[in-house]
Design a protein around this motif. Structure first.
Motif, PDB file in Angstrom:
ATOM      1  N   ARG A   1      12.794  -4.787  -6.803  1.00  0.00           N
ATOM      2  CA  ARG A   1      12.708  -6.170  -7.285  1.00  0.00           C
ATOM      3  C   ARG A   1      11.621  -6.334  -8.339  1.00  0.00           C
ATOM      4  O   ARG A   1      11.785  -7.088  -9.312  1.00  0.00           O
ATOM      5  CB  ARG A   1      12.440  -7.110  -6.115  1.00  0.00           C
ATOM      6  N   ASP A   2      10.513  -5.632  -8.187  1.00  0.00           N
ATOM      7  CA  ASP A   2       9.440  -5.742  -9.178  1.00  0.00           C
ATOM      8  C   ASP A   2       9.899  -5.251 -10.545  1.00  0.00           C
ATOM      9  O   ASP A   2       9.523  -5.823 -11.584  1.00  0.00           O
ATOM     10  CB  ASP A   2       8.224  -4.944  -8.723  1.00  0.00           C
TER      11      ASP A   2
ATOM     12  N   SER B   1       5.938  -9.897   2.770  1.00  0.00           N
ATOM     13  CA  SER B   1       6.825  -9.223   1.819  1.00  0.00           C
ATOM     14  C   SER B   1       6.624  -7.716   1.816  1.00  0.00           C
ATOM     15  O   SER B   1       7.228  -7.014   1.001  1.00  0.00           O
ATOM     16  CB  SER B   1       6.607  -9.775   0.406  1.00  0.00           C
TER      17      SER B   1
ATOM     18  N   LEU C   1      12.184  -7.874 -11.894  1.00  0.00           N
ATOM     19  CA  LEU C   1      11.401  -9.043 -12.286  1.00  0.00           C
ATOM     20  C   LEU C   1      10.749  -8.831 -13.648  1.00  0.00           C
ATOM     21  O   LEU C   1      10.624  -9.782 -14.447  1.00  0.00           O
ATOM     22  CB  LEU C   1      10.337  -9.319 -11.227  1.00  0.00           C
ATOM     23  N   LYS C   2      10.374  -7.592 -13.933  1.00  0.00           N
ATOM     24  CA  LYS C   2       9.723  -7.293 -15.203  1.00  0.00           C
ATOM     25  C   LYS C   2      10.726  -7.096 -16.338  1.00  0.00           C
ATOM     26  O   LYS C   2      10.491  -7.557 -17.463  1.00  0.00           O
ATOM     27  CB  LYS C   2       8.867  -6.032 -15.040  1.00  0.00           C
TER      28      LYS C   2
ATOM     29  N   THR D   1       0.317  -3.966  -3.327  1.00  0.00           N
ATOM     30  CA  THR D   1       0.049  -4.904  -4.422  1.00  0.00           C
ATOM     31  C   THR D   1      -1.334  -5.529  -4.290  1.00  0.00           C
ATOM     32  O   THR D   1      -2.094  -5.641  -5.270  1.00  0.00           O
ATOM     33  CB  THR D   1       1.123  -6.003  -4.442  1.00  0.00           C
TER      34      THR D   1
ATOM     35  N   PRO E   1       1.138 -10.869 -13.088  1.00  0.00           N
ATOM     36  CA  PRO E   1       2.403 -10.220 -12.689  1.00  0.00           C
ATOM     37  C   PRO E   1       2.400  -9.760 -11.234  1.00  0.00           C
ATOM     38  O   PRO E   1       3.433  -9.831 -10.560  1.00  0.00           O
ATOM     39  CB  PRO E   1       2.504  -9.027 -13.650  1.00  0.00           C
ATOM     40  N   LEU E   2       1.248  -9.296 -10.752  1.00  0.00           N
ATOM     41  CA  LEU E   2       1.169  -8.842  -9.361  1.00  0.00           C
ATOM     42  C   LEU E   2       1.288 -10.012  -8.397  1.00  0.00           C
ATOM     43  O   LEU E   2       1.972  -9.923  -7.370  1.00  0.00           O
ATOM     44  CB  LEU E   2      -0.138  -8.088  -9.132  1.00  0.00           C
TER      45      LEU E   2
ATOM     46  N   LYS F   1       4.077  -5.938   0.880  1.00  0.00           N
ATOM     47  CA  LYS F   1       3.560  -5.489  -0.412  1.00  0.00           C
ATOM     48  C   LYS F   1       2.045  -5.279  -0.305  1.00  0.00           C
ATOM     49  O   LYS F   1       1.265  -5.800  -1.113  1.00  0.00           O
ATOM     50  CB  LYS F   1       3.902  -6.509  -1.492  1.00  0.00           C
TER      51      LYS F   1
ATOM     52  N   SER G   1       4.852 -11.374  -8.237  1.00  0.00           N
ATOM     53  CA  SER G   1       5.835 -10.537  -7.554  1.00  0.00           C
ATOM     54  C   SER G   1       5.907 -10.813  -6.053  1.00  0.00           C
ATOM     55  O   SER G   1       6.839 -10.365  -5.386  1.00  0.00           O
ATOM     56  CB  SER G   1       5.520  -9.054  -7.779  1.00  0.00           C
ATOM     57  N   ASN G   2       4.934 -11.541  -5.530  1.00  0.00           N
ATOM     58  CA  ASN G   2       4.940 -11.841  -4.103  1.00  0.00           C
ATOM     59  C   ASN G   2       5.994 -12.911  -3.804  1.00  0.00           C
ATOM     60  O   ASN G   2       6.324 -13.753  -4.644  1.00  0.00           O
ATOM     61  CB  ASN G   2       3.565 -12.339  -3.668  1.00  0.00           C
TER      62      ASN G   2
END
Length: 476
Positions: free
Chosen positions: A45-46, A118, A49-50, A123, A171-172, A120, A175-176
């Protein structure tokens, strides 16, 4: 006039069936691609997303993904800070309040860790590392405190301070996400709504094919049709969807959308060769061992000599039928072909027997008998030899002679059976047969080691290809 429409109708039906099989294979491939995408969406997904943020916007609802309230509020606060700095500058009371608010939110973020739900954790660890490195601090909390301080913004400039956050940290944090959990403790996933359409389609297709083939071939029942294509039922599993690779591959290969024959042949060539070699050795050794056990234990002799314990298929005695057939072939087919050799043997035996008999020895002393031509004995021997063969063949062809032969055969078999039931005879024969089977087993295994199983498999594949080429030539 009537053959052309029938032929065209058959061809059209064939083309429709071929097209439908290819269409079903394509639908199966599309379904499996969606399954793989759904399985890999969370880990990737990251990346989406980017690179493809629109895809994330469209597919997040399928996975029941929502923006996480803490990180979302944090980013919104930063956006407000940027606007207030542009409007009022760093010295305004609103700007100072927002900076204090962000310092407090940073401490809460580090303490409560909103990335847990999530999964993560990496992250958050990366965010801490970036902040410690940027501010040369041993603590991420002190680093965040410096980041959202008025002194830092004044020393490096507002643009540079906000650029660090927007390029490295935003961005980090973005992403959550948050995923709700159902009553079973599992993440909510709405992919089943998409997959249920394919499941319904494949269920109807499986039923259609089973019913249609059962109508065409009544020898195989509807249930048996479903069981034979067990792999198609993997399409209907709501879980373990990755197992659909099996029916998808079969569908692609059977529809000839992609020919996997050569690929499968090369992938399984060496394992199949050695597996076939081991299986053939195992089967032969097992068969010989079972035969040896049957011979040594006397079960084979009991089965052949004791008709009561021997299970027969039909009312015909197979041993009697085989012996009668062999006797018939011997008298009617074999003896006429070896007649010259048999006559020569009988002629020689009769001559020697006649010369050695007491009658001939007695009359040999009579004057003149010594000069009797040897041709007379020769003619007598030929006559007796030929007469013996003719009598033997004619007697077997005659009904009464056949009865005599049958009586003789019965007596012979009974006598042979009695002799074979003798313990010493059985022990001797069993020992010889067991040793013979052991020799066969050893010699076969030894010979199989000398042969290359891959060469045997290549020869079998070559013969199969030749047969396919011949069938294609016949069709042309």
């Amino acid at each position: 006039m009537t053959t052309t429409p029938i032929k065209e109708s058959w061809i059209s039906k064939f083309d429709i069936a071929n097209f439908w099989n290819k269409l079903v294979a394509v639908i199966a491939v599309i379904n499996f691609i969606l399954v793989l995408f759904n399985m890999s969406y969370i880990p990737l997904r990251d990346v989406y997303l980017k690179r493809i943020p629109t895809l994330v916007t469209l597919y997040d609802p399928v996975k029941a993904i929502e923006p996480h309230p803490e990180t979302t509020y944090y980013l919104q606060t930063v956006d407000q800070l940027e606007q207030k700095i542009k409007q009022n500058g760093l010295d305004s009371q609103v700007t100072e309040t927002l900076l204090d608010n962000l310092q407090q939110q940073s401490l809460t973020l580090l303490d409560e860790n909103p990335f847990l739900i999530s999964n993560k954790l990496g992250t958050l660890a990366k965010i801490k590392r970036l902040v410690r490195h940027e501010f040369k601090s041993l603590s991420a909390k002190s680093g965040f405190y410096q980041l959202w301080s008025k002194d830092y913004f004044q020393s490096v400039g507002t643009a540079e301070a906000l650029d660090f956050f927007d390029s490295k940290l935003r961005p980090l944090l973005a992403s959550n996400y948050f995923r709700p959990i159902d009553e079973n403790g599992l993440y909510v996933d709405k992919f089943w709504l998409i997959d249920s359409v394919f499941i319904l389609f494949f269920f109807l297709e499986i039923m259609r094919k089973a019913i249609w083939r059962s109508i065409q071939d009544h020898d195989v029942s509807f249930i048996d049709r479903l069981l034979r294509r067990w792999y198609d039922w993997l399409f209907l599993l709501p879980t373990w969807r990755w197992l659909r690779i099996i029916p998808v591959t079969v569908r692609i290969h059977q529809s000839k959308l992609v020919d996997f024959e050569r690929v499968l042949a090369q992938l399984t060539h060496e394992p199949a060769a050695y597996l076939a070699d081991r299986i053939s050795n195992f089967l032969l050794v097992r068969l010989i061992n079972q035969t040896q056990d049957s011979v040594v234990s006397g079960e084979a002799a009991k089965a052949l000599l004791n008709s009561e314990s021997y299970v027969k298929l039909g009312s015909v005695n197979k041993v009697d039928a085989i012996s009668d057939r062999l006797l018939e072939l011997t008298i009617e087919r074999v003896l006429p072909e070896v007649k010259p050799e048999l006559e020569a043997l009988l002629r020689h035996s009769l001559q020697e027997s006649f010369k050695d008999s007491n009658v001939y020895q007695g009359i040999a002393t009579i004057p003149g008998i010594q000069s009797l031509p040897s041709g007379v004995i020769q003619q007598l021997a030929d006559y007796l030899a030929e007469s013996t063969l003719e009598i033997l063949m004619n007697s077997y062809a005659d009904l009464e002679g056949r009865e005599l032969f049958n009586h003789l055969s019965t007596q012979f078999k009974q006598s042979l059976s009695r002799e074979l039931q003798d313990p010493k005879t059985q022990s001797h024969l069993q020992s010889l047969l067991a040793e013979l089977l052991e020799e066969m087993k050893i010699n076969y295994i030894q010979k199989s080691r000398e042969e290359d199983p891959e060469a045997t498999l290549e020869e079998a594949e070559h013969l199969r290809e030749l047969q396919e080429d011949q069938e294609k030539e016949k069709e042309i």
